[in-house]
Write an enzyme that holds these catalytic residues in place. Structure first.
Site, mmCIF file in Angstrom:
data_model
loop_
_atom_site.group_PDB
_atom_site.id
_atom_site.type_symbol
_atom_site.label_atom_id
_atom_site.label_comp_id
_atom_site.label_asym_id
_atom_site.label_seq_id
_atom_site.Cartn_x
_atom_site.Cartn_y
_atom_site.Cartn_z
ATOM 1 N N ASP A 16 22.281 60.589 17.950
ATOM 2 C CA ASP A 16 22.480 59.659 16.420
ATOM 3 C C ASP A 16 24.146 59.030 15.842
ATOM 4 O O ASP A 16 24.412 58.900 14.564
ATOM 5 C CB ASP A 16 21.591 60.455 15.639
ATOM 6 N N GLU A 177 13.225 53.221 11.990
ATOM 7 C CA GLU A 177 14.215 54.218 11.790
ATOM 8 C C GLU A 177 15.606 53.558 11.947
ATOM 9 O O GLU A 177 15.841 52.383 12.228
ATOM 10 C CB GLU A 177 13.788 55.661 13.019
#
Length: 513
Positions: A16, A177
């Protein structure tokens, strides 16, 4: 001659990624889940060579991880800089939800958390040219369903200034997301991940004349994906964009490097880098038609390598190097760097590697398939159940360890495997000395566990475990393997100190390359 660089640019469990630029300097953060300190922080001069300079969340007041389950805790941070202040916004799914911290010096202390009334996960922070601040997050939503939702924010107080508004649900992939909003060339771009952070992962993008939408989907979506590709890199997505001083654009994103068939990856999701080109219609394309490789052209980047970490850590400082981690927030009495000079001291508490608590545990990420880890351990257990050693740890249900343990009044060396509900001490033998060198040697397929009386002697190989059994495809979750020193009383508080005089980590594959 074309200058190239190697992917991943940050190997091992560093998922991420989010990046920002401040002048000639780049700063990058990644997720940390149940590990403490939280949110690893990296610095680079060239986007390729990264040095970990610390963490954003270094105090218990900033990060509560009490009984956080494996792969819970901190999700998907975003880092941005505005008017000389750095902001890191993230989600603690184990308590508190979305919050941000800030600092004027990213190498120093970050503020206490400012929690915000924004639902969902993976928050993005965008400051428009007029000073308006927007927070966007991934949320299951209202009648609009799963997608990206946004609200205005008072950056000084964290107070929400508007209702939460639906922006975009993406192109139909599951789990929309990881949103990021950018203002580029008069357009507001909303980029996000879809498909789940697995083999269907992809990056998509839309744009609008307003940061609040409505957003028009790029006709060439996805702009990054390795779905169903014959490629050593898979599951690419969760990207962020950054512009260099010369005007070129680059993207950092996560990917995995699975091994075998069926695919299994145990190092975790890693950080990759690719150049970004722009179509005539003003849409970005990451890599080559949305794909990347392990070797990529550096383009206009002026590569500036950083110094390599030494193989041996001798614990001569009273603080840990940035790559070390606790499992959740350690109990202060369970560890010390000052009790014995030049050693890490661990005192086992009642908790083991199987528990959702904070055992005496200090670990670092495995960053190479082929590597060697070793410790010199001094440990003389006095009570049955006292144990200390070296572990290969994926999560509380999947790990291997080689250790010294007192069993029925006798000191023994043991090798143990925990694979889901299956638990077994695979090998044991008497051990009379107070000292031992424990070694783990890994390749893409297997961990081998050995011991010796001193570091000059060749290890006696004592046990083995398959890497695939610790892979996400088997063990589940969002993390990757850590190599850790640990101690435990196996249900009771242990009073006997375990002294780790040094820890070696050596990347064997790089030596052979």
């Amino acid at each position: 001659m074309t200058v190239t660089y190697r992917n991943p640019v940050i190997s091992g469990f560093h998922p991420d990624p989010s990046v920002c630029r401040d002048g000639e300097d780049y700063y990058l953060v990644t997720s940390s889940f149940e590990y403490f300190p939280g949110v690893p922080l990296f610095h680079s001069k060239d986007l390729v060579h990264w040095e970990q300079i610390g963490h954003c969340l270094t105090r218990k007041e900033q990060l509560h991880l009490d009984e956080a389950r494996s792969s819970a805790g901190i999700f998907a941070p975003t880092i941005r800089v505005h008017n000389g202040t750095f902001y890191m916004i993230t989600t603690n799914v184990s308590g508190g939800g979305n919050f941000y911290v800030h600092t004027r010096d990213p190498r120093g202390e970050w503020s206490d958390p400012i929690f915000i009334d924004q639902p969902g996960i993976d928050p993005d922070l965008f400051v428009d040219e007029d000073g308006a601040v927007y927070v966007s997050s991934a949320w299951s939503g209202n009648e609009n369903g799963p997608g990206i939702y946004q609200s205005r924010l008072d950056l000084a107080t964290g107070k929400r200034l508007s209702e939460v508004k639906f922006l975009w649900s993406g192109t139909g992939g599951q789990y929309p997301e990881a949103p990021h909003i950018y203002c580029i060339g008069g357009w507001y771009y909303l980029m996000m991940a879809e498909g789940g952070t697995e083999y269907g992962h992809m990056e998509t993008i839309a744009r609008s004349s307003s940061p609040q939408g409505p957003f028009e989907s790029c006709p060439s979506n996805p702009i990054l994906t390795h779905r169903s590709m014959l490629n050593p890199i898979h599951a690419t997505g969760h990207a962020d964009l950054v512009q260099t001083p010369d005007g070129s654009w680059w993207s950092v994103f996560l990917g995995i490097r699975p091994v075998g068939y069926p695919n299994c990856h145990h190092l975790g999701r890693e950080t990759f880098l690719a150049p970004v080109s722009w179509s005539e219609e003003g849409w970005p394309v990451i890599g080559v038609n949305g794909m990347v490789s392990e070797t990529m052209p550096a383009g206009s980047l002026e590569l500036q390598p950083v110094g390599e970490q030494p193989v041996r850590e001798e614990f001569e400082s009273n603080t840990f190097a940035p790559h070390w981690n606790f499992l959740r927030v350690a109990y202060p009495e369970s560890w010390s760097l000052t009790e014995q000079t030049g050693a890490l001291t661990l005192r086992g508490n009642a908790y083991t590697l199987n528990d959702l608590d904070a055992p005496a545990f200090v670990g670092r990420r495995q960053q190479h398939f082929e590597c060697r880890a070793a410790v010199h351990l001094t440990f003389a257990p006095q009570k049955d159940g006292e144990e200390a050693g070296l572990a290969v740890y994926m999560n509380d249900r999947f790990h291997y360890e080689i250790a010294v343990m007192r069993i029925m009044g006798k000191r023994k060396l043991i090798f143990r495997r925990r694979l889901g509900s299956l638990w077994k001490v695979e090998n044991e033998l008497p051990w009379s000395s107070d000292t031992v060198v424990l070694t783990i040697k890994a390749d893409k397929w297997q961990y081998n566990f050995g011991f010796s009386g001193d570091e000059k002697a060749e290890p006696v190989w004592f046990g083995a475990g398959e890497c695939a059994m610790l892979a996400t495809e088997v063990a589940g979750g969002f993390t990757g393997v850590l190599l850790a020193m640990y101690a435990t009383g196996n249900g009771v508080q242990s009073g006997t100190p375990a002294y780790f005089d040094w820890f070696d980590y050596e990347a064997m594959e790089e030596m052979q390359a």
